[in-house]
Design a protein around this motif. Sequence first.
Motif, short mmCIF file in Angstrom:
data_model
loop_
_atom_site.label_atom_id
_atom_site.label_comp_id
_atom_site.label_asym_id
_atom_site.label_seq_id
_atom_site.Cartn_x
_atom_site.Cartn_y
_atom_site.Cartn_z
N GLY A 136 1.36 7.18 -3.33
CA GLY A 136 0.10 7.83 -3.64
C GLY A 136 -0.32 7.60 -5.08
O GLY A 136 0.50 7.71 -6.00
N TYR A 137 -1.57 7.25 -5.27
CA TYR A 137 -2.16 7.09 -6.59
C TYR A 137 -3.43 7.94 -6.65
O TYR A 137 -3.97 8.35 -5.63
CB TYR A 137 -2.54 5.63 -6.87
CG TYR A 137 -1.39 4.65 -6.80
CD1 TYR A 137 -0.61 4.37 -7.91
CD2 TYR A 137 -1.12 3.97 -5.61
CE1 TYR A 137 0.43 3.45 -7.86
CE2 TYR A 137 -0.07 3.04 -5.54
CZ TYR A 137 0.70 2.79 -6.67
OH TYR A 137 1.71 1.87 -6.61
N GLN A 138 -3.93 8.18 -7.84
CA GLN A 138 -5.25 8.80 -7.97
C GLN A 138 -6.31 7.69 -7.95
O GLN A 138 -6.50 7.00 -8.95
CB GLN A 138 -5.34 9.61 -9.27
CG GLN A 138 -4.49 10.88 -9.25
CD GLN A 138 -4.60 11.66 -10.54
OE1 GLN A 138 -4.39 11.12 -11.63
NE2 GLN A 138 -4.92 12.94 -10.43
N TRP A 139 -7.08 7.44 -6.88
CA TRP A 139 -7.05 8.20 -5.62
C TRP A 139 -7.09 7.20 -4.49
O TRP A 139 -8.14 6.92 -3.92
CB TRP A 139 -8.23 9.16 -5.58
CG TRP A 139 -8.05 10.31 -6.53
CD1 TRP A 139 -7.45 11.50 -6.23
CD2 TRP A 139 -8.43 10.39 -7.89
NE1 TRP A 139 -7.43 12.32 -7.33
CE2 TRP A 139 -8.03 11.66 -8.38
CE3 TRP A 139 -9.07 9.53 -8.77
CZ2 TRP A 139 -8.24 12.08 -9.68
CZ3 TRP A 139 -9.29 9.94 -10.08
CH2 TRP A 139 -8.86 11.20 -10.51
N GLN A 208 8.65 6.04 4.04
CA GLN A 208 9.10 6.57 2.76
C GLN A 208 7.86 6.86 1.92
O GLN A 208 6.99 6.00 1.79
CB GLN A 208 10.02 5.57 2.05
CG GLN A 208 11.31 5.31 2.79
CD GLN A 208 12.21 4.34 2.05
OE1 GLN A 208 11.73 3.41 1.41
NE2 GLN A 208 13.51 4.55 2.11
N VAL A 209 7.78 8.06 1.38
CA VAL A 209 6.55 8.50 0.71
C VAL A 209 6.88 9.01 -0.69
O VAL A 209 7.79 9.83 -0.87
CB VAL A 209 5.86 9.62 1.53
CG1 VAL A 209 4.55 10.02 0.86
CG2 VAL A 209 5.60 9.15 2.96
N ASP A 228 4.75 15.43 1.83
CA ASP A 228 4.28 15.39 0.45
C ASP A 228 4.76 14.12 -0.26
O ASP A 228 5.88 13.65 -0.05
CB ASP A 228 4.79 16.61 -0.32
CG ASP A 228 4.02 17.87 0.03
OD1 ASP A 228 2.91 17.75 0.60
OD2 ASP A 228 4.51 18.97 -0.25
N ALA A 229 3.87 13.59 -1.10
CA ALA A 229 4.21 12.47 -1.97
C ALA A 229 4.38 13.03 -3.38
O ALA A 229 3.41 13.42 -4.02
CB ALA A 229 3.10 11.42 -1.93
N ILE A 230 5.62 13.09 -3.85
CA ILE A 230 5.94 13.76 -5.11
C ILE A 230 6.46 12.74 -6.12
O ILE A 230 7.34 11.93 -5.81
CB ILE A 230 7.01 14.85 -4.88
CG1 ILE A 230 6.47 15.88 -3.87
CG2 ILE A 230 7.40 15.53 -6.18
CD1 ILE A 230 7.48 16.92 -3.46
N PRO A 231 5.93 12.74 -7.35
CA PRO A 231 6.40 11.80 -8.37
C PRO A 231 7.91 11.94 -8.60
O PRO A 231 8.43 13.04 -8.73
CB PRO A 231 5.61 12.20 -9.62
CG PRO A 231 4.40 12.92 -9.10
CD PRO A 231 4.84 13.61 -7.86
N GLY A 232 8.60 10.81 -8.64
CA GLY A 232 10.03 10.81 -8.90
C GLY A 232 10.89 11.19 -7.72
O GLY A 232 12.11 11.31 -7.85
#
Length: 316
Positions: A136-139, A208-209, A228-232
């Motif tokens: 996921g990236y913005q946006w 994988q997200v 959910d796509a969570i940083p790290g």
Amino acid sequence: MKAVFKRLMTMAGAAATFAGVSTAALAAESGIKEWQLGFQASVTDVMDDITWFNGFTLVIITVITLFVLALLIVCMTRFSAKKNPVPSRTSHNTMIEVVWTVAPILILVVIAIPSFRLLYKQLDIPEYEMTVKAIGYQWYWGYEYTDENMGELAFDSLMIGDPSDPAKDLAARQEVADARGVSLNEVPRLLSVDYDLVIPVDTTVRMQVTSEDVIHSFAMPSFGVKVDAIPGRLNETWFHAREEGVYYGQCSELCGKAHAFMPIAVRVVSKDQFQTWATAAQDDLDTANQQLLASIADTKKLAAAGKLEEISVAAK
């Protein structure tokens, strides 16, 4: 003469039906339509169970609501001030206390058993045949096919159109529709993307997200997938799509000003079509997509022609 006329009318009706295949393709394939109530059409076993569980809990809730309503009506009529000028001094009733303590516990147990079974089915990833990573990236979303036989195939997937300008949005979607050789209906507003995530049908896929900036959420309603796509952090889920078509989802976690313009499009194709696309995409993704769309169009024409022939034979 009458029989010939009847046969011609039948064939004309069939032709009209199949002439509208492209304009109705969005509803037929993705299971969504304007002003829709309820879930999108299910194409996985997990979503089948979610749909069943939703109906199951709805029945229980409806029964409880009607029962409580009936109790309220009985109390308002039977125990009103007019019928009971002298109020009752009853402080408690042991049986009622037991019933309204035990009954909710039993109801919760009845709901919990299928709920836990469904949760386990969603979280327990079975033996999978391929892995895809969604970032996921913005946006927008980025996808990577991480299996060895897929080479280094990766691409970004951005929404088509300009939601701030209806005229530009329509023009952009029409341009893509013309380039793909499909109707405008098959490039839905706020849902269509420039590069679909292509997946083979009847294949168990591990997703994988993760995210590169803020928390996003990868949600595909027809598959019963939301993670959910969570940083790290690398979260995992899975799906097994049993029907070909294009299915749409969106980011389901508020992630900034363009959160509403971060769609997900998954194109499920036959295994042969996917293998051909995957081989070509490693060298030229645009050409591979053009060839894939042409193959899908040819398959639809053949299916329509076969159906039309069946109707013609039946008319005879």
